[in-house]
Design an enzyme around this catalytic site. Sequence first.
Site, PDB file in Angstrom:
ATOM      1  NE  ARG A 130      65.754  47.177  44.465  1.00 55.77           N
ATOM      2  CZ  ARG A 130      66.196  45.927  44.531  1.00 55.77           C
ATOM      3  NH1 ARG A 130      67.263  45.565  43.814  1.00 55.77           N
ATOM      4  NH2 ARG A 130      65.598  45.024  45.285  1.00 55.77           N
ATOM      5  CE  LYS A 154      66.362  48.334  47.913  1.00 55.78           C
ATOM      6  NZ  LYS A 154      65.159  48.269  48.752  1.00 55.78           N
ATOM      7  CG  HIS A 226      60.360  51.525  41.923  1.00 58.15           C
ATOM      8  ND1 HIS A 226      61.696  51.179  42.010  1.00 58.15           N
ATOM      9  CD2 HIS A 226      59.700  50.680  42.745  1.00 58.15           C
ATOM     10  CE1 HIS A 226      61.822  50.168  42.857  1.00 58.15           C
ATOM     11  NE2 HIS A 226      60.636  49.846  43.315  1.00 58.15           N
ATOM     12  NE  ARG A 229      62.313  46.675  41.715  1.00 51.95           N
ATOM     13  CZ  ARG A 229      63.164  45.661  41.789  1.00 51.95           C
ATOM     14  NH1 ARG A 229      63.881  45.332  40.724  1.00 51.95           N
ATOM     15  NH2 ARG A 229      63.312  44.955  42.891  1.00 51.95           N
ATOM     16  CG  HIS A 252      61.689  41.314  45.550  1.00 54.19           C
ATOM     17  ND1 HIS A 252      60.408  41.205  45.034  1.00 54.19           N
ATOM     18  CD2 HIS A 252      62.019  42.625  45.428  1.00 54.19           C
ATOM     19  CE1 HIS A 252      60.014  42.396  44.613  1.00 54.19           C
ATOM     20  NE2 HIS A 252      60.967  43.265  44.844  1.00 54.19           N
ATOM     21  CE1 TYR A 261      54.989  44.499  41.319  1.00 57.08           C
ATOM     22  CE2 TYR A 261      56.450  43.032  42.521  1.00 57.08           C
ATOM     23  CZ  TYR A 261      56.165  44.280  42.000  1.00 57.08           C
ATOM     24  OH  TYR A 261      57.049  45.313  42.176  1.00 57.08           O
TER      25      TYR A 261
END
Length: 280
Positions: A130, A154, A226, A229, A252, A261
């Site tokens: 990110r 995150k 992004h 990514r 994730h 994806y």
Amino acid sequence: MSANSIQAYSRDIDKLRQFSEAQQVILKPITVTLTDLRQFLTWISELGMIPTSQARILSGIKAFYKYLLIEDEIKVDPSELLESPKTRRKLPDTLSIIDIDKLIAAIDLSKPDGARNKAILEVLYSCGLRVSELTELRISNLYLDIEFIKVIGKGSKERLVPIGGSATKALKIWLEEVRLHIPIKKGEEDLVFLNRRGSRLSRVYIFMVIKDLAKVIGLKKSISPHTFRHSFATHLVEGGADLRAVQEMLGHESITTTEIYTHLDRDYLKSTITQYHPRS
């Protein structure tokens, strides 16, 4: 939580405060009911917010009431039965390998920031970071001798991500030949990527670097950091990578986030039908 997460949650709660002040009887956090929160969702919807933004705000509100419950400020969580607005999952835009090569080749390496910008693009694509993870990347978290970097994601969660040869080479050129000549601002000594004044790069600046390169090569598609990514994940899945491994590298929390994806590999699906379906 990371500073970005704290700011985002604070903005969510401030939206609830604004809603409260717009009511005839001003609500208090501990007296808010499920009905009030449903009216709040209607209110932010009428402000023109799209369902994904509404869902994100709702996530912040739920976290707030979970906190109040833990702190024993409330006995019942009014947000527990609150349903999120229906959101449609949009397939992310990606770049082809050719486009990525063109973007990197378009960087003017004769300029002082050329080596840095090349390292930025190589790391974004090689590691699927990110943009906030890239701006916070630290020299002390680089393990280039074993081809890994430690990423703070995150919620300040740490993960180890492999780094490829091209990105490693670009990073070493930036660190060993260019960055060491920059007068570094106090407190920023450990950051990998800096501007000419020795301060950290903003996310907006990296966005603009990529936009400018897209113009140089005549790329019509709207791209951002992004996009690299998304391209990282898509190219791995198309190449047959294990979805759990991709989930781990992207950071994730849920595999369902990574599963988007799998929908992008249309060529593989077509070839499978052609090869195995009796009516093809």
